[in-house]
Design an enzyme around this catalytic site. Structure first.
Site, PDB file in Angstrom:
ATOM      1  N   HIS A  79      34.308  51.795  44.163  1.00 35.06           N
ATOM      2  CA  HIS A  79      35.630  52.133  43.634  1.00 35.06           C
ATOM      3  C   HIS A  79      35.711  51.901  42.121  1.00 35.06           C
ATOM      4  O   HIS A  79      34.948  51.112  41.548  1.00 35.06           O
ATOM      5  CB  HIS A  79      36.708  51.337  44.367  1.00 35.06           C
ATOM      6  N   GLU A  81      37.805  50.373  40.204  1.00 32.81           N
ATOM      7  CA  GLU A  81      38.095  49.015  39.734  1.00 32.81           C
ATOM      8  C   GLU A  81      36.838  48.151  39.816  1.00 32.81           C
ATOM      9  O   GLU A  81      36.553  47.346  38.909  1.00 32.81           O
ATOM     10  CB  GLU A  81      39.187  48.372  40.594  1.00 32.81           C
ATOM     11  N   CYS A 107      42.852  49.405  46.461  1.00 32.89           N
ATOM     12  CA  CYS A 107      42.720  49.150  47.903  1.00 32.89           C
ATOM     13  C   CYS A 107      42.591  47.637  48.109  1.00 32.89           C
ATOM     14  O   CYS A 107      42.441  46.873  47.146  1.00 32.89           O
ATOM     15  CB  CYS A 107      41.504  49.884  48.465  1.00 32.89           C
ATOM     16  N   CYS A 110      39.373  46.074  46.620  1.00 33.04           N
ATOM     17  CA  CYS A 110      39.440  45.935  45.165  1.00 33.04           C
ATOM     18  C   CYS A 110      40.432  44.851  44.772  1.00 33.04           C
ATOM     19  O   CYS A 110      40.210  44.130  43.790  1.00 33.04           O
ATOM     20  CB  CYS A 110      39.803  47.258  44.508  1.00 33.04           C
TER      21      CYS A 110
HETATM   22  N1  LIG Z   1      42.134  52.205  44.220  1.00 34.72           N
HETATM   23  C1  LIG Z   1      41.154  53.037  44.625  1.00 34.72           C
HETATM   24  C2  LIG Z   1      41.285  53.768  45.807  1.00 34.72           C
HETATM   25  C3  LIG Z   1      40.300  54.647  46.149  1.00 34.72           C
HETATM   26  N2  LIG Z   1      39.222  54.790  45.365  1.00 34.72           N
HETATM   27  C4  LIG Z   1      38.243  55.820  45.688  1.00 34.72           C
HETATM   28  C5  LIG Z   1      37.428  55.776  46.900  1.00 34.72           C
HETATM   29  C6  LIG Z   1      37.197  57.236  47.232  1.00 34.72           C
HETATM   30  O1  LIG Z   1      36.180  57.791  46.393  1.00 34.72           O
HETATM   31  C7  LIG Z   1      38.503  57.847  46.843  1.00 34.72           C
HETATM   32  C8  LIG Z   1      39.490  57.891  47.991  1.00 34.72           C
HETATM   33  O2  LIG Z   1      39.211  59.035  48.733  1.00 34.72           O
HETATM   34  P1  LIG Z   1      40.284  59.642  49.757  1.00 34.72           P
HETATM   35  O3  LIG Z   1      40.339  58.715  50.935  1.00 34.72           O
HETATM   36  O4  LIG Z   1      41.607  59.725  49.043  1.00 34.72           O
HETATM   37  O5  LIG Z   1      39.713  60.987  50.103  1.00 34.72           O
HETATM   38  O6  LIG Z   1      38.996  57.027  45.817  1.00 34.72           O
HETATM   39  C9  LIG Z   1      39.091  54.058  44.197  1.00 34.72           C
HETATM   40  O7  LIG Z   1      38.109  54.212  43.452  1.00 34.72           O
HETATM   41  N3  LIG Z   1      40.040  53.154  43.885  1.00 34.72           N
HETATM   42 ZN   LIG Z   2      39.137  49.872  46.080  1.00 33.88          ZN
END
Ligand SMILES: Nc1ccn([C@H]2C[C@H](O)[C@@H](COP(=O)(O)O)O2)c(=O)n1
Ligand SMILES: [Zn+2]
Length: 156
Positions: A79, A81, A107, A110
């Site tokens: 992710h 972060e 999330c 994170c």
């Molecule tokens: N705070 C966050 C939340 C999600 N991510 C990333 C992880 C995945 O690459 C994407 C989420 O995919 P989705 O479930 O919306 O198709 O975003 C992050 O980096 N940081």
């Molecule tokens: Zn995350």
């Protein structure tokens, strides 16, 4: 003598635009996330975006979700972060009380990592998973650990 220029962007806008710029590097076709960590002296410590581990070829990668965990991107992507913290080459002590600007609310994994790195504040743009179990856990972690969070918007 001419006066100084007053119409400059705020620190919030500056750091959030850096996070948005980082998100533009993401190869995830569904959700691109960027993060920018700024210290208490308004210095950028690090940036990151969501992507595969650098040794993993992201051309040959299942960029979707699947019932089979082996083929689900969520099990491979680091992710934004986490990448911002991992990309920092200085001492983790520098992150004490720092602010993370992130284009999507963190999330719960994170949230734990940010707390442990000493981040004191989360500033976010979007909260598209608001109310989901993961999102509620994330907010519970931040609340219980005394990490504040607030939403900002960017004018077009
Ligand atoms: N705070 C966050 C939340 C999600 N991510 C990333 C992880 C995945 O690459 C994407 C989420 O995919 P989705 O479930 O919306 O198709 O975003 C992050 O980096 N940081
Ligand atoms: Zn995350």
């Amino acid at each position: 003598m001419p006066g100084k220029r007053e119409d400059v962007i705020s620190w919030d806008e500056f750091f959030m635009r850096a996070a948005v710029a980082a998100s533009l590097r993401s190869k995830d076709p569904n959700t691109q996330v960027g993060a920018c960590i700024a210290d208490t002296n308004n210095r950028i410590l690090s940036v990151g975006y969501n992507g595969t581990p650098s040794a993993l070829n992201d051309d040959d990668f299942p960029w979707g979700t699947a019932d089979d965990p082996l083929h689900d991107k969520h099990n491979y992507v680091i992710h934004a972060e986490a990448n911002a913290i991992l990309n920092y080459r200085g001492s983790l002590k520098d992150m004490a009380g720092a602010t993370v600007y992130v284009t999507l609310f963190p999330c719960h994994e994170c949230a734990k990592t940010l707390v442990q790195a000493g981040i004191g504040e989360v500033v976010y743009l979007d909260d598209k998973y608001c109310g989901t179990e993961d999102n509620l856990i994330s907010k519970n972690i931040l609340d219980r650990c005394g990490v504040t969070y607030r939403q900002v918007s960017l004018d077009a």
